[in-house]
Design an enzyme around this catalytic site. Structure first.
Site, PDB file in Angstrom:
ATOM      1  N   HIS A 128       0.837  -1.200   0.000  1.00  0.00           N
ATOM      2  CA  HIS A 128       0.000   0.000   0.000  1.00  0.00           C
ATOM      3  C   HIS A 128       0.874   1.252   0.000  1.00  0.00           C
ATOM      4  CE1 HIS A 128      -3.922  -1.889   1.763  1.00  0.00           C
ATOM      5  NE2 HIS A 128      -3.496  -2.482   0.678  1.00  0.00           N
ATOM      6  N   TYR A 157      -9.126   5.187   7.653  1.00  0.00           N
ATOM      7  CA  TYR A 157      -9.266   5.583   9.052  1.00  0.00           C
ATOM      8  C   TYR A 157     -10.391   6.616   9.098  1.00  0.00           C
ATOM      9  CZ  TYR A 157      -4.772   3.410  10.321  1.00  0.00           C
ATOM     10  OH  TYR A 157      -3.753   2.520  10.572  1.00  0.00           O
ATOM     11  N   PRO A 161      -3.326   0.138  18.935  1.00  0.00           N
ATOM     12  CA  PRO A 161      -3.088  -0.355  17.564  1.00  0.00           C
ATOM     13  C   PRO A 161      -3.325   0.672  16.443  1.00  0.00           C
ATOM     14  CG  PRO A 161      -5.101  -1.276  18.465  1.00  0.00           C
ATOM     15  CD  PRO A 161      -4.475  -0.508  19.574  1.00  0.00           C
ATOM     16  N   LYS A 208       1.749  -0.333  14.968  1.00  0.00           N
ATOM     17  CA  LYS A 208       3.176  -0.341  15.288  1.00  0.00           C
ATOM     18  C   LYS A 208       3.673  -1.510  16.134  1.00  0.00           C
ATOM     19  CE  LYS A 208       4.395   3.211  13.090  1.00  0.00           C
ATOM     20  NZ  LYS A 208       4.915   2.804  11.800  1.00  0.00           N
ATOM     21  N   TYR A 214       4.353   6.455   9.758  1.00  0.00           N
ATOM     22  CA  TYR A 214       3.536   5.278   9.436  1.00  0.00           C
ATOM     23  C   TYR A 214       4.354   4.219   8.698  1.00  0.00           C
ATOM     24  CZ  TYR A 214      -0.857   2.792   8.733  1.00  0.00           C
ATOM     25  OH  TYR A 214      -1.864   1.857   8.793  1.00  0.00           O
TER      26      TYR A 214
HETATM   27  C1  FAD Z   1      -6.181  -6.790  17.639  1.00  0.00           C
HETATM   28  C2  FAD Z   1      -4.749  -6.418  17.460  1.00  0.00           C
HETATM   29  C3  FAD Z   1      -4.355  -5.765  16.305  1.00  0.00           C
HETATM   30  C4  FAD Z   1      -3.027  -5.401  16.131  1.00  0.00           C
HETATM   31  N1  FAD Z   1      -2.672  -4.755  14.981  1.00  0.00           N
HETATM   32  C5  FAD Z   1      -1.369  -4.465  14.767  1.00  0.00           C
HETATM   33  C6  FAD Z   1      -0.927  -3.913  13.521  1.00  0.00           C
HETATM   34  O1  FAD Z   1      -1.716  -3.671  12.614  1.00  0.00           O
HETATM   35  N2  FAD Z   1       0.394  -3.674  13.338  1.00  0.00           N
HETATM   36  C7  FAD Z   1       1.307  -3.962  14.318  1.00  0.00           C
HETATM   37  O2  FAD Z   1       2.513  -3.742  14.105  1.00  0.00           O
HETATM   38  N3  FAD Z   1       0.925  -4.488  15.520  1.00  0.00           N
HETATM   39  C8  FAD Z   1      -0.383  -4.756  15.762  1.00  0.00           C
HETATM   40  N4  FAD Z   1      -0.765  -5.358  16.947  1.00  0.00           N
HETATM   41  C9  FAD Z   1       0.231  -5.620  17.984  1.00  0.00           C
HETATM   42  C10 FAD Z   1       1.060  -6.862  17.708  1.00  0.00           C
HETATM   43  O3  FAD Z   1       0.248  -7.977  17.445  1.00  0.00           O
HETATM   44  C11 FAD Z   1       1.983  -7.129  18.916  1.00  0.00           C
HETATM   45  O4  FAD Z   1       2.637  -5.936  19.265  1.00  0.00           O
HETATM   46  C12 FAD Z   1       3.017  -8.207  18.603  1.00  0.00           C
HETATM   47  O5  FAD Z   1       2.417  -9.478  18.599  1.00  0.00           O
HETATM   48  C13 FAD Z   1       4.164  -8.189  19.638  1.00  0.00           C
HETATM   49  O6  FAD Z   1       5.033  -9.258  19.391  1.00  0.00           O
HETATM   50  P1  FAD Z   1       5.824  -9.941  20.594  1.00  0.00           P
HETATM   51  O7  FAD Z   1       6.609 -11.038  19.982  1.00  0.00           O
HETATM   52  O8  FAD Z   1       6.516  -8.906  21.380  1.00  0.00           O
HETATM   53  O9  FAD Z   1       4.699 -10.516  21.558  1.00  0.00           O
HETATM   54  P2  FAD Z   1       3.622 -11.649  21.297  1.00  0.00           P
HETATM   55  O10 FAD Z   1       3.183 -11.663  19.877  1.00  0.00           O
HETATM   56  O11 FAD Z   1       2.595 -11.481  22.343  1.00  0.00           O
HETATM   57  O12 FAD Z   1       4.437 -12.992  21.529  1.00  0.00           O
HETATM   58  C14 FAD Z   1       4.800 -13.444  22.811  1.00  0.00           C
HETATM   59  C15 FAD Z   1       4.861 -14.957  22.791  1.00  0.00           C
HETATM   60  O13 FAD Z   1       5.281 -15.412  24.075  1.00  0.00           O
HETATM   61  C16 FAD Z   1       4.480 -16.497  24.443  1.00  0.00           C
HETATM   62  N5  FAD Z   1       4.486 -16.605  25.918  1.00  0.00           N
HETATM   63  C17 FAD Z   1       3.781 -15.851  26.801  1.00  0.00           C
HETATM   64  N6  FAD Z   1       4.056 -16.236  28.052  1.00  0.00           N
HETATM   65  C18 FAD Z   1       4.971 -17.228  27.960  1.00  0.00           C
HETATM   66  C19 FAD Z   1       5.630 -18.035  28.918  1.00  0.00           C
HETATM   67  N7  FAD Z   1       5.389 -17.892  30.223  1.00  0.00           N
HETATM   68  N8  FAD Z   1       6.492 -18.960  28.465  1.00  0.00           N
HETATM   69  C20 FAD Z   1       6.735 -19.137  27.142  1.00  0.00           C
HETATM   70  N9  FAD Z   1       6.124 -18.396  26.199  1.00  0.00           N
HETATM   71  C21 FAD Z   1       5.257 -17.458  26.602  1.00  0.00           C
HETATM   72  C22 FAD Z   1       3.120 -16.204  23.861  1.00  0.00           C
HETATM   73  O14 FAD Z   1       2.330 -17.362  23.706  1.00  0.00           O
HETATM   74  C23 FAD Z   1       3.513 -15.587  22.518  1.00  0.00           C
HETATM   75  O15 FAD Z   1       3.626 -16.558  21.501  1.00  0.00           O
HETATM   76  C24 FAD Z   1      -2.076  -5.728  17.145  1.00  0.00           C
HETATM   77  C25 FAD Z   1      -2.474  -6.413  18.305  1.00  0.00           C
HETATM   78  C26 FAD Z   1      -3.788  -6.757  18.472  1.00  0.00           C
HETATM   79  C27 FAD Z   1      -4.190  -7.501  19.718  1.00  0.00           C
END
Ligand code: FAD
Length: 433
Positions: free
Chosen positions: A111, A240, A332, A336, A424
């Protein structure tokens, strides 16, 4: 315990017997197995197979640093979890550099802009023109996760799914360790460093003494009701929408699947929202003066998400380094969260590379400071997008007029539009000596 596929899919390991133990070698990672407990050793123990943990594992793999990834859930669960969908320019480039861009290149929707809709009219922000050709790509987070897991397992590097009772130990010493249970067996993973990539509800951040951390937290007085619908997106790019009834977002996952959000109460009862009511509300919030229409289709998933801004400082404690949602959360609206997690682990991989390759600790020691500069800029942008577009219940008539004036300014001033666009598509990554 499943190495790789969760259901006992054990890769062939080199087996050596000595000192009453059986030692299994898996690349340079070693498992010392006794009858009661399994001891393993690796350079970096990564907790969490989300974007932060998996990107980190591949970045380390690329520079020859060994790691073991521990994940609470099954492979199927993490590969099907619906979350983010917007990838910054730099995240897309990184996936290609890591050799995991094949499906992204085929299925990702590039996009070059977004639409801001208010007062019944749409206004396009042209990213390519405003940022020297940069864009974002729509490619669902769970597809990214599938690509990362496939690449890790293809390289025969371990991911331990369904790891229970994960805890960290010895963070202040030279040999931190991760304790966990797999298939009822207590296990210990000794490491040089632990990467806390276990998301907002994980165990890593809460293992740090609270007096060592400062928490910055803001909850918003609204949430998002999100749906996935089997309907071709009504627009080629994201919309948006600012509306008196509340914010709405039109996004997509593929040419056949739309992703739509409505601003709602933070504790909204989803049972009160049958599909017909959701569509009726969406039609109202996206209505245009020229009669543009939303395409409807069967709702295949729906849920309510809360909104918060959250930062932990510092992002490191002894040998534990936090990355991604374990350290910070953004609302969200700016898309980011995933991208910020990727930015953290790029810094972390560079810091660990400098340590193992050159014996230097300068970047490692500054890991938190380096990351937090970007984290706060991204917090600012995500907060600003949220404040610009949502309806605040306590807003006065003055606040409302000011908000519309700001939308008018952003869509009529090149300088203002450029500020939105460069944030963005993603601020440039900085690298450190
Ligand atoms: C509805 C929604 C829409 C979103 N839209 C966007 C978007 O458009 N663009 C964007 O950039 N971000 C978006 N986000 C945010 C994005 O999904 C998160 O910021 C991202 O997943 C962060 O990645 P992470 O690896 O830090 O954490 P997570 O993806 O939460 O991964 C953490 C992992 O650790 C595991 N875990 C947890 N506890 C333990 C434990 N005790 N032992 C072992 N493993 C464990 C979990 O199961 C998980 O697999 C959105 C989030 C939501 C909820």
């Amino acid at each position: 315990m499943g190495f790789g596929c969760g259901a006992g899919d054990l890769f062939s390991l080199e087996k050596l017997e000595r000192d009453g133990c059986v030692e299994y070698r898996f690349s340079s990672t070693r498992w010392l197995i006794t009858t009661a407990e399994i001891h393993m050793r690796t350079q970096v123990g990564i907790i969490g197979a989300g974007p932060a943990g998996l990107f980190l594992s591949l970045l380390l793999q690329r520079i020859g640093i060994e790691s073991v990834v521990l994940e609470l859930h099954s492979r199927q669960y993490v590969e099907e979890r619906i979350r983010a969908g917007v990838l910054e320019h730099g995240t897309v480039q990184l996936m290609r550099e890591l050799g995991i861009g094949e499906r992204l290149n085929k299925q990702g929707l590039e996009h070059g802009g977004i639409e801001l809709r208010f007062g019944g009219r749409g206004h396009r922000i042209d990213f390519r023109e405003l940022t020297g050709g940069k864009s974002v790509t729509i490619y669902a987070q769970h597809e990214v996760i599938k690509d990362l897991i496939a690449a890790r397992l293809k390289a025969k590097k371990p991911i331990i799914f369904e790891a229970q009772d994960v805890s960290v130990d010895g963070l202040g010493g030279d040999t931190p360790s991760i304790n966990f249970r797999a298939n009822g067996v207590a296990e210990k993973l000794e490491c040089d460093f632990i990467a806390g990539c276990d998301g907002f509800h994980g165990v890593c951040r809460t293992s740090i003494p609270s007096e060592a951390l400062t928490i910055y937290d803001r909850e918003y007085p609204f949430g998002w009701l999100g749906i996935l619908a089997q309907a071709p997106p009504s627009s080629h790019e994201l919309i948006y929408a600012h509306h008196d009834r509340g914010f709405a977002l039109l996004s997509m996952r593929s040419p056949e699947i739309s992703r739509l959000y409505l601003q709602c109460e933070p504790d909204e009862d989803i049972a009160q929202w049958p599909d017909a009511r959701i569509w009726e509300e969406l039609h109202k919030r996206f209505a245009t003066t020229d009669g543009g229409k939303l395409t409807e289709g069967p709702v295949i998933q729906k849920g309510v998400t809360g909104m918060r801004s959250f930062v932990t400082e510092p992002m490191q404690y002894g040998k534990l380094l936090l990355a991604g949602d374990a350290a910070h959360i953004v609302p969200p609206t700016g898309a980011k969260g995933l991208n910020l997690a990727v930015a953290d682990v790029r810094v972390l991989a560079q810091a660990l590379g400098d340590f193992y390759e050159n014996g230097k600790t300068q970047i490692l020691e500054r890991y938190s400071d380096i990351c937090l500069r970007r984290v706060w800029k991204v917090q600012r942008f995500s907060w600003w997008m949220t404040s610009l577009l949502h309806r605040f219940a306590d807003a006065s008539a003055f606040d409302h007029k000011r908000q519309v004036a700001e939308l008018d300014y952003v869509t009529s001033s090149r300088a203002a539009a450029q500020t939105l666009a460069e944030n963005y598509v993603g601020l440039p990554m900085e690298f450190y000596e």
